[in-house]
Design a protein around this motif. Structure first.
Motif, mmCIF file in Angstrom:
data_model
loop_
_atom_site.group_PDB
_atom_site.id
_atom_site.type_symbol
_atom_site.label_atom_id
_atom_site.label_comp_id
_atom_site.label_asym_id
_atom_site.label_seq_id
_atom_site.Cartn_x
_atom_site.Cartn_y
_atom_site.Cartn_z
ATOM 1 N N MET A 1 13.769 17.930 -24.551
ATOM 2 C CA MET A 1 13.020 18.777 -25.477
ATOM 3 C C MET A 1 13.473 18.516 -26.891
ATOM 4 O O MET A 1 14.671 18.385 -27.161
ATOM 5 C CB MET A 1 13.252 20.252 -25.116
ATOM 6 N N GLN B 1 14.661 19.428 -30.321
ATOM 7 C CA GLN B 1 15.363 20.573 -30.858
ATOM 8 C C GLN B 1 14.867 20.889 -32.262
ATOM 9 O O GLN B 1 14.557 19.999 -33.029
ATOM 10 C CB GLN B 1 16.874 20.293 -30.900
ATOM 11 N N PRO B 2 14.776 22.187 -32.618
ATOM 12 C CA PRO B 2 14.387 22.520 -33.982
ATOM 13 C C PRO B 2 15.424 22.023 -34.965
ATOM 14 O O PRO B 2 16.608 21.928 -34.655
ATOM 15 C CB PRO B 2 14.319 24.054 -33.957
ATOM 16 N N HIS C 1 11.290 27.038 -27.641
ATOM 17 C CA HIS C 1 10.173 26.581 -28.469
ATOM 18 C C HIS C 1 9.569 27.726 -29.277
ATOM 19 O O HIS C 1 9.020 27.505 -30.365
ATOM 20 C CB HIS C 1 9.103 25.872 -27.619
ATOM 21 N N GLN C 2 9.666 28.958 -28.781
ATOM 22 C CA GLN C 2 9.196 30.098 -29.569
ATOM 23 C C GLN C 2 10.072 30.312 -30.799
ATOM 24 O O GLN C 2 9.573 30.551 -31.904
ATOM 25 C CB GLN C 2 9.167 31.353 -28.686
ATOM 26 N N ALA D 1 11.873 27.991 -32.207
ATOM 27 C CA ALA D 1 11.697 26.825 -33.091
ATOM 28 C C ALA D 1 10.493 27.016 -34.007
ATOM 29 O O ALA D 1 10.543 26.694 -35.200
ATOM 30 C CB ALA D 1 11.537 25.555 -32.252
ATOM 31 N N LEU E 1 3.022 22.594 -31.343
ATOM 32 C CA LEU E 1 3.748 22.956 -30.125
ATOM 33 C C LEU E 1 3.009 22.391 -28.924
ATOM 34 O O LEU E 1 1.830 22.688 -28.709
ATOM 35 C CB LEU E 1 3.868 24.478 -29.991
ATOM 36 N N ALA F 1 3.296 22.447 -24.953
ATOM 37 C CA ALA F 1 3.982 23.171 -23.882
ATOM 38 C C ALA F 1 3.019 23.356 -22.721
ATOM 39 O O ALA F 1 1.806 23.443 -22.921
ATOM 40 C CB ALA F 1 4.492 24.525 -24.385
ATOM 41 N N LYS G 1 3.011 29.904 -24.837
ATOM 42 C CA LYS G 1 2.557 29.097 -25.972
ATOM 43 C C LYS G 1 1.785 29.940 -26.987
ATOM 44 O O LYS G 1 2.021 29.854 -28.196
ATOM 45 C CB LYS G 1 1.677 27.972 -25.423
ATOM 46 N N VAL H 1 7.257 20.325 -31.800
ATOM 47 C CA VAL H 1 8.098 21.112 -30.901
ATOM 48 C C VAL H 1 7.558 20.922 -29.493
ATOM 49 O O VAL H 1 6.354 21.099 -29.247
ATOM 50 C CB VAL H 1 8.090 22.606 -31.278
ATOM 51 N N GLY I 1 7.881 22.074 -25.541
ATOM 52 C CA GLY I 1 8.422 23.082 -24.642
ATOM 53 C C GLY I 1 8.941 22.481 -23.356
ATOM 54 O O GLY I 1 8.657 21.336 -23.004
ATOM 55 N N LYS I 2 9.684 23.282 -22.641
ATOM 56 C CA LYS I 2 10.242 22.860 -21.357
ATOM 57 C C LYS I 2 9.121 22.587 -20.355
ATOM 58 O O LYS I 2 8.189 23.371 -20.228
ATOM 59 C CB LYS I 2 11.155 23.972 -20.812
#
Length: 826
Positions: free
Chosen positions: A1, A3-4, A29-30, A32, A45, A47, A53, A222, A224-225
């Protein structure tokens, strides 16, 4: 993932408490996205479904709005959310109101779609909500208002949902131009794009931010997982798999049984007519009265909302639907997705599977139901691609010139514009970053005069230059007309279908069930029956542009045919099907009838390699057949069929016709075609003079021009209190087309039409790629009789069409002698 780049911010106490009360923790991710927003950065984003999301997209705005007391804020729009679907905007608004209410946030959330009452839309202009959820068309309409600057100048954030579904289309072009205008009205706003997994995120990152005059700019990214891998089964019998057809009627009892085992099921089909037929077939055998419903775009908005509300309450066990429910609508009770018919693309399959189990750590459950043998291969290839994490990558298109001309007129409707400033704005939109000043000036001239060939007609002069050198609308009426016709979604003219009240004469009131294409209704005579809105209806007559019907029972009722809505097989998935077909090791996992079919084809003729074009010729009855297998999709095959038959005519083969499906093209003629030089017949030069000659007379090409003319504003379907019929629109566009081809062949709309034809109804671009791929690798087989692989194509020829879909019992009758002939091994 990814990273921010900033330290993860701490949530304000009210938000942290809200998460904790649910046993949740904000996902990385939220956090970030909050960090990027606080730094004033736009971000994309990516995700999976169920990863929070949508909440991630709104959290920065909710935090920002909550930090300022309501009394300290002047009434102004803070956040604009844009969705490709009205239903999605309404669903997201409903879901967003829950945290707003539970945290007692002083935030007003509203939607604005074509279904919003006029009074509320008018009120929103003068008393805007804090957060407005809308569609690209309503956004364009708001931007054309004289009050656009006042309405938008305080916007702080834009959230673009399901961006992957919009960016590479005409709707995406219109939206990008609107965002470029918004950048001028509210220069400090930031953007958040929300997207499902895509093959390449860079085009979406470019789309999100203004592009410089040279080079490129990208938004932050960004990721997401990843969610749990879906569970995908394929329903295909070991004893019987149809040779052709698209309805999968033989599987309906198994589909209904699967629905009974689940809590709530979405049954996806690829067309509206398939949706009507599938619903009828399921309802016919629904002895337990399982609560199931129907949802597609031609139904009345009230009916669709009723179904959506019932889904939200958990009152339905299943919904038969089309792409209207493809995107991110969140119904937590849905725990199974069934796709009837092949998905046509791996990305579309991922999207549909994601409707089941909106929880990140639980796998979605899906069942694919192929309706014929080729679709078994396609479903297997699609499942393999999804489980391997491989998705379709669409070629990027350039921004449409017809969309640009619509935007230019919309800008003038709002306020007089300076051409230099507008050109700079347009160039900042990603789809138009390569636009030349020459083409831009031609677009302005077209809006102002209609172009050289139409300049003498006052009706096409929509702009006038002011003494200050600005462009303004020539008359206030033009702005009214623009607002009635804004948008790029072109449907055939529609007629309301009204349920006639019992005991009342035709034309006296009646509830609107939805809309059907004008051309279908005009071919009905009183007493005809058809299936619509889940009912069997009897046509009573037309009165004041509405078709009146009564309910009836008729097992032979026809299914309305609909133009559009049929997805072509994606290039990526077609490649995977060719690879599977050419690898006998993979046949072992196919159902026995399909594996046997391929084995006998190998014995009788040949299985083509993945880069090879197999062309078979054989006699049958009094005709001679040529069948080839490009696997490039129905649209490209139709264009190939048109061009091949022209060449065969010149060779005096006396072709009688052709039929194309997603996988093959079959041509039939009076003379034996086995002696034709196939390398010459399929050479790339058919895309030169042959193509030009065919386009000059092609109804499909004229239809493409008509659509461009409507989008550009040259032809207006709607006036104040009036609407043109389909015949009137087509008559006008055909006249203009002939004038432009003769007097101004390089007219901006003719160029726009060719660009559309390359990727749209004619798919010329894809056909060109296919001919290049098989050059020097064409294998011809002259056979004594039909081959197994050719059977589905010949059944397409022989089947009786009922409003665009085949009765499968008729197909069974046609199959027997054909299959016996094809599968006999000498």
């Amino acid at each position: 993932m990814l990273q921010p780049v900033f330290p993860a911010p701490a949530l304000p106490a009210v938000f942290a408490d809200w998460f904790a009360a649910r046993g949740w923790a904000p996902r990385p991710h939220q956090l970030a996205l909050i960090a990027h927003a606080q730094a004033g950065e736009s971000a994309l984003l990516i995700a999976p479904t169920g990863g929070g999301k949508t909440l991630a997209g709104f959290l920065p705005s909710l935090i920002d709005l909550a930090a300022t007391p309501k009394r300290a804020r002047k009434p102004a729009l803070h956040t604009l959310y844009i969705s490709p679907l009205k239903a999605l905007a309404v669903d997201v608004a409903r879901n967003l109101e829950t945290p707003v209410a539970e945290m007692s946030l002083p935030i007003r959330v509203e939607t604005r779609t074509g279904d919003t009452p006029p009074g509320r839309r008018q009120r929103q202009k003068y008393s805007p909500p804090d957060i407005l959820l809308t569609t690209p068309e309503q956004f364009a309409l708001l931007l054309s208002s004289r009050d656009a600057r006042r309405f938008f100048e305080n916007v702080q954030a834009v959230v673009l949902d399901e961006l992957h579904a919009m960016h590479n289309s005409k709707r995406g072009d219109l939206l990008s131009l609107g965002l470029a205008r918004l950048q001028e009205l509210a220069p400090k706003h930031r953007r958040i794009g929300l997207s499902a997994t895509v093959a390449d995120p860079k085009p979406l990152q470019r789309y999100l931010v203004p592009q410089p005059m040279s080079g490129e700019a990208l938004s932050a990214l960004v990721i997401g997982k990843p969610g749990a891998n879906p569970k995908i089964s394929i329903l295909a019998s070991e004893s019987y798999v149809p040779w052709a057809g698209h309805l999968a009627r033989h599987t309906m009892p198994e589909i209904l049984a699967a629905m009974k085992r689940a809590t709530t099921t979405l049954v996806f089909v690829n067309t509206r007519s398939q949706a009507e037929r599938t619903f009828q077939e399921l309802w016919r055998i629904n002895d337990d009265n399982l609560p199931i419903a129907l949802h597609h775009g031609s139904l009345a908005p009230e009916q669709r909302r009723k179904v959506e509300a019932a889904m939200t309450r958990g009152a339905l066990r299943g919904v038969v639907c089309t792409s209207t429910l493809d995107l991110g609508i969140d119904w937590g009770a849905v725990d199974q997705v069934i796709c009837v018919g092949a998905p046509k693309g791996a990305a579309r399959l991922v999207q549909r599977i994601g409707r089941a189990n909106h929880r990140l750590d639980e796998p979605s459950n899906a069942m694919l139901v192929p309706s014929n043998r080729f679709e078994v291969l396609e479903c297997e290839a699609a499942r393999d691609a999804v489980l391997a994490g491989e998705l379709d990558g669409e070629p990027l298109r350039q921004g449409g010139m017809d969309v640009l001309t619509q935007h230019i007129l919309g800008a003038a409707c709002s306020a007089p514009f300076d051409a230099d400033a507008l050109f700079k704005d347009v160039k900042s939109a990603s789809p138009y970053r390569n636009l030349s000043r020459t083409d831009f000036d031609a677009a302005v001239d077209f809006v102002a005069t209609g172009g050289y060939a139409l300049k003498r007609y006052d009706r096409y002069a929509k702009l006038r230059k002011t003494p200050e050198g600005l462009w303004r609308v020539a008359h206030p009426r033009i702005a009214q007309q623009y607002r009635l016709n804004v948008g790029v979604i072109i449907e055939d003219p529609m007629i309301d279908i009204r349920l006639q009240s019992k005991g009342r004469p035709t034309g006296a009131g009646g509830r609107v069930l939805g809309k059907l294409e004008e051309y279908f209704v005009e071919n009905l005579t009183p007493g005809d029956t058809f299936v619509f809105s889940g009912d069997v209806l009897r046509f009573e007559g037309i009165h004041e542009n509405a078709a009146f019907v009564t309910r009836t029972n008729d097992p032979e009722a026809q299914i309305p045919s609909y133009n559009g809505g049929k997805f072509p097989l994606s290039t990526f998935l077609a490649m995977r099907v060719r690879e599977m077909l050419s690898d006998p090791r993979q046949w072992k996992r196919l159902p026995h009838p399909v594996g046997e079919w391929l084995e006998i084809q190998q014995l009788r003729s040949k299985i083509p390699d993945s880069s090879e074009l197999l062309v078979e010729t054989f006699p049958r009855g009094s005709k001679n057949y040529l069948v080839c297998y490009p696997f490039e999709g129905r649209l490209a095959h139709q264009t190939l069929g048109m061009l091949i038959t022209r060449r065969l005519e010149r060779l005096r083969m006396r072709p009688l016709g052709f039929v194309a499906n997603e996988y093959a093209l079959a041509v039939w003629a009076l003379r034996d075609m086995s002696g034709v030089d196939m390398d010459a017949l399929f050479s790339e030069d058919m895309l030169g003079d042959d193509l030009d000659a065919w386009l000059a007379e092609s109804a499909l090409y004229k239809r493409t021009f008509r659509n461009c003319a409507i989008v550009s504003g040259l032809i207006e379907r709607r006036g104040i209190g009036t609407e043109k019929t389909g015949r009137q629109v087509t008559f006008s566009s055909d006249l203009i087309y002939d004038v432009l081809r003769e007097h101004e062949p390089d007219h901006i709309l003719l160029r726009a039409t060719y660009e559309d034809a390359a990727t749209g109804l004619l798919d010329i671009g894809r056909l060109s790629g296919a001919l290049t791929r098989v050059k020097g690798n064409i294998t011809a087989r002259a056979l004594e009789r039909v081959s197994p692989l050719a059977v589905p194509a010949l059944l397409e020829i022989s089947k009786e069409m009922v409003a665009g879909e085949a009765h499968e019992d008729i197909l069974h009758e046609a199959e027997e002698s054909l299959v016996a002939e094809a599968m006999a091994v000498d």
